[in-house]
Design an enzyme around this catalytic site. Structure first.
Site, PDB file in Angstrom:
ATOM      1  N   CYS A 191       0.808  -1.217   0.000  1.00 41.76           N
ATOM      2  CA  CYS A 191       0.000   0.000   0.000  1.00 41.76           C
ATOM      3  C   CYS A 191       0.847   1.276   0.000  1.00 41.76           C
ATOM      4  O   CYS A 191       1.434   1.580  -1.028  1.00 41.76           O
ATOM      5  CB  CYS A 191      -1.030  -0.039   1.118  1.00 41.76           C
ATOM      6  SG  CYS A 191      -2.547   0.796   0.591  1.00 41.76           S
ATOM      7  N   HIS A 217      -4.318  -5.017   0.139  1.00 39.99           N
ATOM      8  CA  HIS A 217      -3.883  -5.548   1.429  1.00 39.99           C
ATOM      9  C   HIS A 217      -3.853  -7.071   1.454  1.00 39.99           C
ATOM     10  O   HIS A 217      -4.859  -7.709   1.790  1.00 39.99           O
ATOM     11  CB  HIS A 217      -4.764  -4.993   2.546  1.00 39.99           C
ATOM     12  CG  HIS A 217      -4.445  -3.569   2.815  1.00 39.99           C
ATOM     13  ND1 HIS A 217      -3.447  -3.177   3.677  1.00 39.99           N
ATOM     14  CD2 HIS A 217      -4.937  -2.446   2.270  1.00 39.99           C
ATOM     15  CE1 HIS A 217      -3.356  -1.861   3.663  1.00 39.99           C
ATOM     16  NE2 HIS A 217      -4.253  -1.395   2.815  1.00 39.99           N
ATOM     17  N   GLU A 260      -2.590  -8.868   3.558  1.00 37.42           N
ATOM     18  CA  GLU A 260      -2.788  -9.351   4.938  1.00 37.42           C
ATOM     19  C   GLU A 260      -4.267  -9.330   5.299  1.00 37.42           C
ATOM     20  O   GLU A 260      -4.635  -9.773   6.391  1.00 37.42           O
ATOM     21  CB  GLU A 260      -1.981  -8.498   5.922  1.00 37.42           C
ATOM     22  CG  GLU A 260      -2.602  -7.175   6.348  1.00 37.42           C
ATOM     23  CD  GLU A 260      -2.553  -6.095   5.273  1.00 37.42           C
ATOM     24  OE1 GLU A 260      -2.062  -6.364   4.163  1.00 37.42           O
ATOM     25  OE2 GLU A 260      -3.006  -4.968   5.552  1.00 37.42           O
TER      26      GLU A 260
HETATM   27  N1  LIG Z   1      -3.405   1.743   3.272  1.00 42.21           N
HETATM   28  C1  LIG Z   1      -2.444   2.532   2.831  1.00 42.21           C
HETATM   29  O1  LIG Z   1      -1.263   2.282   3.015  1.00 42.21           O
HETATM   30  C2  LIG Z   1      -2.881   3.804   2.143  1.00 42.21           C
HETATM   31  C3  LIG Z   1      -1.801   4.494   1.392  1.00 42.21           C
HETATM   32  C4  LIG Z   1      -2.084   5.965   1.125  1.00 42.21           C
HETATM   33  N2  LIG Z   1      -2.226   6.691   2.344  1.00 42.21           N
HETATM   34  C5  LIG Z   1      -3.313   6.107   0.257  1.00 42.21           C
HETATM   35  O2  LIG Z   1      -4.329   6.569   0.721  1.00 42.21           O
HETATM   36  O3  LIG Z   1      -3.299   5.740  -0.889  1.00 42.21           O
END
Ligand SMILES: NC(=O)CC[C@H](N)C(=O)O
Length: 376
Positions: A266, A350, A352
């Site tokens: 992410c 994600h 996970e």
């Molecule tokens: N879950 C995250 O790591 C989000 C990454 C980043 N803050 C976004 O909004 O894209």
């Protein structure tokens, strides 16, 4: 008796409802999440800092809360927006009711508003700056003013705010459902994990795969990380805009030069993209949910994934040594990259889960394999 609560958007739209969390005022970006389960994991995901999260599923809070479901020690989300007031919790796992849990963490929450109408606004116009004010002192005017005063997430480095202050070791794996025991890492690989707002299930899944982990603060230099003699570097998820995190981008460039195995999730994926020379963009309303189809471009395999991001790496900006590995089947946006000249990979969603389906779990194995190969 529930006090009133007001959710205001920066354009002046106001939703009036009932408060069931902390009696405070918080501004942030209003987003919607379509997951049907996992409200506690969402509320403890540090990536939601400065965001007010609307859950489109209407029955929230009815299984209560348990410390086992926390994804981080602190809660960084700015506020919670739901359709219905929670009913009393009914679950053998529950240790506390959601309203008390929110109040103890200082998180405001609003219920009894039309979340479908709000979600349609966010879908049509994009994520909006907003503010939630709850409690006996709450007023629509104050909420509108706060919404208009929020500068927006673009350009905001929040990783440095939510990161851990000092490094710590982590060897705890998942709970073994047969024995009820917490699994421990076998310690086969040493991973230095950058905490930009890390979710604990990532650390557990690395531990399950034989990693002992040293979690380090976001601003740890590459030299300090390498001094810990890691077999691989992990870049965590986290809140805010990746572009201003220049300290992390500089450290990742050094890791790429040293060709050490590297894996990002992410925000970590976005930072790897930036370090490799690509660009990130702000999405219209992002991806927040637990049923997003993603295709593995090489194999054609489709996985249902958990997602939470509002920025994305622009596939058109990828340099020649960066390959697109995954794409979203909802909007075609880039979901994974691999460098062609170094063992560095990342995934935008994600793997996970927590909450969400486990289809993408195997992307962890590629990182483990590259550490194994590097050790031979
Ligand atoms: N879950 C995250 O790591 C989000 C990454 C980043 N803050 C976004 O909004 O894209």
């Amino acid at each position: 008796m529930n006090h009133p609560a007001y959710l205001a958007l920066a354009d002046g739209t106001v939703f009036e409802g009932l408060s069931f969390g902390a009696p405070v005022l918080r501004a942030g970006e209003v987003v919607f999440n379509t997951a049907m389960t996992g409200y506690q994991e969402i509320l403890t995901d540090p990536s939601y800092a400065r965001q007010l999260v609307t859950l489109t599923y209407p029955h929230i809070g009815n299984t209560g809360c348990t410390a086992l479901d926390d994804e981080s020690v602190a809660s960084h989300v700015s506020g919670l927006i739901v359709r219905e007031l929670p009913t009393p919790a009914s679950s053998w796992r529950s240790e506390s009711e959601l309203p008390a849990w929110l109040e103890a963490r200082g998180i405001p929450a609003i219920a009894e508003i039309d979340t479908r109408k709000l979600t349609r606004i966010l879908r049509d116009r994009g994520a909006q700056n907003g503010a939630l004010m709850a409690g006996p002192e709450a007023s629509a005017e104050a909420a509108v003013l706060a919404a208009r005063g929020f500068p927006g997430l673009v350009g905001m480095d929040l990783a440095k705010e939510v990161t851990v202050k000092a490094s710590y070791p982590w060897t705890r794996g998942s709970l073994d459902l047969d024995s009820g025991e917490q699994l421990e890492s076998q310690g086969l690989y040493h991973v230095v994990a950058y905490d930009f707002g890390v979710k604990q299930n990532i650390l557990r899944m690395l531990a399950d795969r034989g990693c002992k982990i040293t979690v380090v603060p976001a601003k740890t230099s590459a030299a300090d990380a390498m001094a810990l003699q890691p077999d691989g570097i992990f870049l965590s998820n986290g809140p805010g805009d990746p572009a201003p995190c220049d300290y992390a981008i500089a450290a990742i460039r050094e890791f790429l030069e040293r060709k050490i195995p590297l894996f990002g999730i992410c925000l970590g994926h976005q930072l790897l993209g930036l370090a490799a020379g690509a660009q990130t963009v702000k999405m219209k309303f992002g991806h927040h949910g637990a049923n997003h189809p993603v295709i593995d471009i090489e194999t054609g395999r489709v996985m249902i994934s958990s997602q939470n991001h509002g920025f994305a790496v622009d596939e058109n900006s990828l340099p020649t040594n960066v390959r697109a590995t995954h794409r979203s089947l909802f909007d075609g946006s880039l979901q994974g990259i691999a460098l062609t000249d170094v063992p560095a990979y990342s995934f935008q969603g994600h793997p996970e889960a927590s909450p969400g389906p486990h289809d993408v779990g195997p992307v962890f194995d590629r990182f483990i394999k590259s550490m194994h190969v590097a050790k031979l």
